[in-house]
Design an enzyme around this catalytic site. Structure first.
Site, PDB file in Angstrom:
ATOM      1  CG  ASP A   1      -2.063   0.951   1.129  1.00  0.00           C
ATOM      2  OD1 ASP A   1      -2.484   1.263   0.000  1.00  0.00           O
ATOM      3  OD2 ASP A   1      -2.566   1.388   2.187  1.00  0.00           O
TER       4      ASP A   1
ATOM      5  N   GLY B   1      -7.487   8.036   8.159  1.00  0.00           N
ATOM      6  CA  GLY B   1      -7.443   8.252   9.604  1.00  0.00           C
ATOM      7  C   GLY B   1      -8.795   8.592  10.193  1.00  0.00           C
TER       8      GLY B   1
END
Length: 295
Positions: free
Chosen positions: A79, A176
């Site tokens: 990723d 997040g």
């Protein structure tokens, strides 16, 4: 069975469901995710960034051994390969997909470097994901949630010029924890879906809302990334429960929490029950890990 990520995503696109891509940074978190997928008979993608592992090649060997024995289709994705070197580390480690992230660079740079990574990865049967637009931070959502969003016309050009297998788009999610309420631009998403055939990806699935994510998968999203939600679920499974279990209960609790979160997102995205018989596939569709390590 461990397969190229493109194999999983094309089936998801046809079936109009999404596959969660969940953080797996060591053997325990990888095993927990795979076990959750096997219990729900679902395909699964796991994620790891180069900086999250002490020894990426060792982790790759572990994932290869576990993944090839799995009863369900599994893909492993390096990723946010922010550097060329990180992407190559993912190849050498045996990941079946590499996400090259040049989304913060000018369009021409993103195209040039993504196209080169596609050429390299496709030579050894590895899928490539790239990002157009830029998915920002949830902590700065008031700005990042409405800026640098993906344009459909740009997506058409980018896919044609790079040949990517999956396109991460910016339509209102963020990485997040969110400060504020996430608002996905579904009209934009549908416009992009109608313009390109390439499977679409959402980064920042954690905290984006089950209803939003389920709807996004019905509108062309085939892969949704989850990190924060998985780790929070693991933490909550331990919080307040250690006293009765003693210290020896720590790791089982953590893994159960992670597993519960993976099962939840498999159900939300519609991937539960969507696994297929991978043992009947020819070996040519599987990653040649030795060729990848020599790349």
């Amino acid at each position: 069975m461990l397969l190229p990520m493109a194999d999983l995503l094309h089936r998801a696109k046809t079936g109009e469901y999404g596959i969660p891509a969940v953080c797996a940074v060591d053997e325990s978190t990888f095993r927990a995710a795979v076990q959750a997928a096997e219990e729900l008979h679902a395909p699964l993608i796991t994620l790891c960034m180069a900086k999250e592992s002490v020894d990426l090649e060792e982790l790759g060997r572990i994932m290869y051994d576990i993944g090839t024995k799995s009863a369900v289709p599994i893909a492993t994705c390096l990723d946010h390969g922010g550097r060329f070197e990180d992407c190559i580390k993912g190849l050498r480690a045996g990941f079946t997909a590499v996400m090259i992230d040049r989304s913060a660079e000018p369009y021409e740079v993103n195209v040039r470097e993504t196209r080169e990574m596609v050429r390299i990865c496709h030579a050894v049967g590895v899928s490539v994901e790239a990002e157009l637009g830029h998915v920002g931070s949830g902590e700065n959502y008031a700005v990042d949630g409405v800026s640098n969003l993906t344009e459909a016309a740009d997506a058409v050009r980018f896919v044609e010029e790079t040949g990517v297998d999956a396109l991460a788009v910016a339509v209102g999610t963020a990485h997040g924890s969110y400060t504020g309420t996430p608002k996905l631009d579904f009209n934009r998403l549908v416009e992009i879906r109608n313009a390109v055939d390439t499977p679409l990806v959402l980064h920042g699935g954690s905290g984006s809302g089950d209803e939003n994510l389920a709807k996004a998968c019905k509108h062309g999203v085939c892969k949704v990334n989850f990190g924060n939600d998985i780790m929070r679920s693991a933490y909550k499974a331990v919080e307040g429960k250690m006293e009765g279990n003693g210290v020896y209960g720590l790791y089982p609790l953590l893994m159960q929490g992670a597993q519960d979160a993976v099962k939840h997102v498999l159900n939300v995205l519609g991937a539960a029950g969507k696994a297929w018989d991978v043992k009947s596939r020819s070996n040519s569709s599987c990653l040649d890990i030795n060729a990848a390590r020599e790349a």
